[in-house]
Write a protein that holds these residues in place. Sequence first.
Motif, PDB file in Angstrom:
ATOM      1  N   SER A  34      10.701   9.609  -7.451  1.00 59.69           N
ATOM      2  CA  SER A  34      10.122   9.097  -8.695  1.00 59.69           C
ATOM      3  C   SER A  34      10.662   7.705  -9.022  1.00 59.69           C
ATOM      4  O   SER A  34       9.904   6.792  -9.377  1.00 59.69           O
ATOM      5  N   LEU A  61      -1.639   7.604  -5.700  1.00 58.91           N
ATOM      6  CA  LEU A  61      -0.934   6.344  -5.513  1.00 58.91           C
ATOM      7  C   LEU A  61      -1.641   5.545  -4.430  1.00 58.91           C
ATOM      8  O   LEU A  61      -1.915   6.072  -3.354  1.00 58.91           O
ATOM      9  N   PRO A  75       2.564  11.735  -5.803  1.00 55.78           N
ATOM     10  CA  PRO A  75       4.032  11.737  -5.813  1.00 55.78           C
ATOM     11  C   PRO A  75       4.625  12.938  -5.066  1.00 55.78           C
ATOM     12  O   PRO A  75       5.608  12.797  -4.341  1.00 55.78           O
ATOM     13  N   LEU A  93       9.181   5.196  -6.574  1.00 54.05           N
ATOM     14  CA  LEU A  93       7.779   4.893  -6.872  1.00 54.05           C
ATOM     15  C   LEU A  93       7.661   3.997  -8.103  1.00 54.05           C
ATOM     16  O   LEU A  93       6.821   3.088  -8.140  1.00 54.05           O
ATOM     17  N   ALA A 122       8.201   5.016   1.769  1.00 51.71           N
ATOM     18  CA  ALA A 122       7.149   5.484   0.856  1.00 51.71           C
ATOM     19  C   ALA A 122       5.890   4.629   1.008  1.00 51.71           C
ATOM     20  O   ALA A 122       4.776   5.170   1.071  1.00 51.71           O
ATOM     21  N   LYS A 124      -1.005   3.442  -9.750  1.00 55.22           N
ATOM     22  CA  LYS A 124      -1.372   4.839  -9.984  1.00 55.22           C
ATOM     23  C   LYS A 124      -2.777   4.878 -10.546  1.00 55.22           C
ATOM     24  O   LYS A 124      -3.168   4.019 -11.325  1.00 55.22           O
ATOM     25  N   GLU A 150       5.921   0.348  -8.140  1.00 54.40           N
ATOM     26  CA  GLU A 150       4.870   0.006  -9.112  1.00 54.40           C
ATOM     27  C   GLU A 150       5.263  -1.248  -9.902  1.00 54.40           C
ATOM     28  O   GLU A 150       4.438  -2.150 -10.097  1.00 54.40           O
ATOM     29  N   GLN A 183      11.949   2.842  -0.082  1.00 50.00           N
ATOM     30  CA  GLN A 183      10.725   2.259  -0.621  1.00 50.00           C
ATOM     31  C   GLN A 183       9.782   1.838   0.503  1.00 50.00           C
ATOM     32  O   GLN A 183       8.570   2.022   0.406  1.00 50.00           O
TER      33      GLN A 183
END
Length: 191
Positions: free
Chosen positions: A66, A92, A51, A69, A37, A80, A73, A34
């Motif tokens: 996925s 994103l 994504p 993400l 990302a 998004k 979120e 995470q």
Amino acid sequence: MTDTTLYDYLERIASLMRAWAREQPLMADLQPIQLSALNYLARCNRYSNTPLGVTDFLGLTKGTVSQSLKALEAKGLIEKRPDVQDRRSVHLELTEEGRELIDALVPPAFLRKAEEALGERSAALVDLLRELLATVQRQENVPGFGLCRTCRFHQQLDDGALCRLTGERLESGDGELICREHAEPEPEPVT
């Protein structure tokens, strides 16, 4: 016997960064993927903040990314937004909380201090690591994901810059962002 010195050094630095991350109170609710990302999304351009861009950059499965993400979120670190031209696509973006978290964690303080201690030699190290990464990406045929300003499609203009791949003008600062469409410049002709 194969010389593993470069591998050993890179692996040790990566281990130190993972250990550092585990010790950070701000990382208590984050998995390393995470953080990776978030870091990518903080540094990529508008063509790359999807994504699929995150999946390709991290080199992981769509399912793993996925889930990561979705967790980001749910934690309020990313949001998004639909693509203006293609409503099926989403972009994103880091929330203010997500940006503050990345600013606090990346780069790790110990790495920043080590880079400062190297003085002028740190620039040479960064250049060599960039070259090493580009060589590996080229040899293994993996996406380049380089800085926009170093791409063969980046064209500096008197009043800004242009992406010759998309034909779009680039905003101030876009040249410093990561692009998934990055292509190494053509080699200089040998005379």
